[in-house]
Design an enzyme around this catalytic site. Structure first.
Site, PDB file in Angstrom:
ATOM      1  N   ASP A  50       0.935  -1.020   0.150  1.00 48.99           N
ATOM      2  CA  ASP A  50       0.390   0.023   0.021  1.00 48.99           C
ATOM      3  C   ASP A  50       0.832   1.111  -0.333  1.00 48.99           C
ATOM      4  O   ASP A  50       0.222   2.417  -0.111  1.00 48.99           O
ATOM      5  CB  ASP A  50      -1.324   0.119   1.718  1.00 48.99           C
ATOM      6  CG  ASP A  50      -0.606  -0.150   2.313  1.00 48.99           C
ATOM      7  OD1 ASP A  50       1.055  -0.005   2.702  1.00 48.99           O
ATOM      8  OD2 ASP A  50      -0.804   0.153   3.780  1.00 48.99           O
ATOM      9  N   ASP A  89      -0.767  -5.955   0.326  1.00 51.56           N
ATOM     10  CA  ASP A  89      -1.352  -5.666   1.242  1.00 51.56           C
ATOM     11  C   ASP A  89      -2.342  -5.715   1.585  1.00 51.56           C
ATOM     12  O   ASP A  89      -3.509  -5.004   0.661  1.00 51.56           O
ATOM     13  CB  ASP A  89      -0.915  -3.917   0.917  1.00 51.56           C
ATOM     14  CG  ASP A  89       0.597  -3.948   2.221  1.00 51.56           C
ATOM     15  OD1 ASP A  89       0.765  -5.047   2.818  1.00 51.56           O
ATOM     16  OD2 ASP A  89       1.606  -3.352   1.763  1.00 51.56           O
ATOM     17  N   LYS A 119      -0.643  -9.286   3.336  1.00 60.63           N
ATOM     18  CA  LYS A 119      -0.422  -9.192   4.622  1.00 60.63           C
ATOM     19  C   LYS A 119      -1.510  -8.128   5.360  1.00 60.63           C
ATOM     20  O   LYS A 119      -1.350  -7.174   5.005  1.00 60.63           O
ATOM     21  CB  LYS A 119       1.355  -8.393   4.079  1.00 60.63           C
ATOM     22  CG  LYS A 119       2.455  -7.609   5.684  1.00 60.63           C
ATOM     23  CD  LYS A 119       3.346  -6.920   4.498  1.00 60.63           C
ATOM     24  CE  LYS A 119       4.056  -5.114   3.921  1.00 60.63           C
ATOM     25  NZ  LYS A 119       3.030  -4.594   5.039  1.00 60.63           N
ATOM     26  N   GLU A 121      -0.808  -5.725   8.805  1.00 58.61           N
ATOM     27  CA  GLU A 121       0.017  -4.480   9.913  1.00 58.61           C
ATOM     28  C   GLU A 121      -0.373  -4.827  11.749  1.00 58.61           C
ATOM     29  O   GLU A 121      -2.236  -5.312  11.758  1.00 58.61           O
ATOM     30  CB  GLU A 121      -0.243  -3.205   9.433  1.00 58.61           C
ATOM     31  CG  GLU A 121       0.268  -2.833   8.316  1.00 58.61           C
ATOM     32  CD  GLU A 121       0.591  -1.155   7.966  1.00 58.61           C
ATOM     33  OE1 GLU A 121       0.055  -0.614   9.242  1.00 58.61           O
ATOM     34  OE2 GLU A 121       1.447  -0.789   7.068  1.00 58.61           O
ATOM     35  N   GLU A 187      10.048  -3.016  10.910  1.00 57.00           N
ATOM     36  CA  GLU A 187       9.937  -2.566   9.954  1.00 57.00           C
ATOM     37  C   GLU A 187      10.605  -0.965  11.209  1.00 57.00           C
ATOM     38  O   GLU A 187      10.213  -1.144  11.873  1.00 57.00           O
ATOM     39  CB  GLU A 187       9.079  -1.397   8.947  1.00 57.00           C
ATOM     40  CG  GLU A 187       9.570  -0.653   8.519  1.00 57.00           C
ATOM     41  CD  GLU A 187       7.787  -0.511   7.373  1.00 57.00           C
ATOM     42  OE1 GLU A 187       7.211  -0.390   7.538  1.00 57.00           O
ATOM     43  OE2 GLU A 187       7.995   1.506   7.372  1.00 57.00           O
TER      44      GLU A 187
HETATM   45  O1  KIV Z   1       3.494  -1.292   1.578  1.00 58.35           O
HETATM   46  C1  KIV Z   1       5.028  -1.188   1.595  1.00 58.35           C
HETATM   47  O2  KIV Z   1       5.582  -1.699   0.202  1.00 58.35           O
HETATM   48  C2  KIV Z   1       5.202  -2.177   3.051  1.00 58.35           C
HETATM   49  C3  KIV Z   1       6.242  -1.876   3.038  1.00 58.35           C
HETATM   50  C4  KIV Z   1       7.656  -1.065   2.449  1.00 58.35           C
HETATM   51  C5  KIV Z   1       6.902  -3.585   3.942  1.00 58.35           C
HETATM   52  O3  KIV Z   1       4.671  -2.653   3.544  1.00 58.35           O
END
Ligand code: KIV
Length: 274
Positions: A50, A89, A119, A121, A187
């Site tokens: 994202d 994401d 993915k 968070e 991160e």
């Molecule tokens: O959105 C993204 O690019 C990320 C990476 C920086 C891990 O979550």
């Protein structure tokens, strides 16, 4: 050692790579052309991040990304990648309301886009959602430390896991692993703590601003290859200067159009029927 040793990268290869001490390479990708190039280069994991909010759409934060926007990019990347594992994401607002919402969003991405994983968070507070998504048959990558979707709550892009934050970071990592994620992004955390967590976890850690002790590394490609000509974080290494190259190319094109040297005869069609 080189990255994952597989003709087609699957989630099981991540654990295998960790066991064999092979480091995993990951880059973001948001379109078919870069996905094709990064895939050919042997990048193991392509993340449709994202971060597109910043580097594709020019927005200040990642908060405004929608599932529809992510799905379009994910479909392009998944179709282009032949070898790399493609992960998307879950954008802000698409998984925090309930575990059911989290499963529904993950399932939608799997059905519509062709990605192999999602993915999301968060650590301890997202363990339930991760478990439910994994139980639905969808591989999950966790993301802890600095989590950009919570940047207002965290008070900006601040390094996480320092001092008293160390135990919280460990607890988050263990919770994500326990919930069934096959990898976790760390991160902007101190290198020493990232290395400690990496040694403690069975699952793979992928660092961004987390030092050299993680099992893999990820960067946003526009930062790593210099298309982003603005300020980048300390952890970014710039491998190319695509921004300057593109600027030169565009200037040359404009000059050729202006002085009439483009197009020439070879770049034009003739009427062969005459
Ligand atoms: O959105 C993204 O690019 C990320 C990476 C920086 C891990 O979550």
């Amino acid at each position: 050692m080189n990255g994952i040793d597989a003709a087609r990268v699957r989630t099981r290869h991540f654990a295998q790579a960790k066991a064999e001490g092979r480091r995993i390479s990951a880059l973001t990708s948001y379109d078919a052309l870069t996905a094709t190039i990064f895939d050919e280069a042997g990048i193991d994991l392509l993340l449709v991040g994202d971060s597109a909010a910043n580097v594709v759409y020019g927005r200040e934060t990642t908060l405004s990304m929608t599932v529809d926007e992510m799905a379009v990019m994910a479909t392009a990347v998944a179709a282009a990648a032949q070898r790399a594992l493609v992960c998307v994401d879950l954008p802000f607002g698409s998984y925090e309301v309930s575990e059911e919402q989290a499963v529904a969003t993950a399932v939608r991405f799997m059905q519509e886009t062709g990605v192999a994983a999602v993915k999301l968070e968060g650590g301890v507070e997202r363990a339930g959602a991760i478990r439910r998504i994994v139980d639905a048959g969808v591989p999950v990558i966790g993301h802890i430390g600095f989590t950009p979707q919570s940047e207002h709550a965290l008070g900006g892009a601040v390094i996480q896991g320092r001092g008293a934050g160390r135990e919280k970071l460990r607890a988050d990592a263990l919770a994500v692993q326990e919930a069934g994620a096959f990898a976790v992004v760390l991160e902007m955390v101190p290198a020493e703590i990232a290395a400690e967590i990496t040694a403690e976890l069975d699952v793979v850690t992928i660092g961004i601003g987390a030092g050299d002790g993680t099992d893999g590394q990820i960067l946003v490609w526009q930062d790593a290859f210099g298309l982003n000509r603005g300020r980048t974080a300390r952890f970014v290494r710039q491998y190319a200067d695509l921004g300057e190259q593109l600027l030169d190319a565009a200037k040359n094109y404009a000059a050729d159009v202006a002085d009439g040297s483009f197009p020439d005869e070879a770049e034009s069609y003739e009427d062969t029927a005459r």
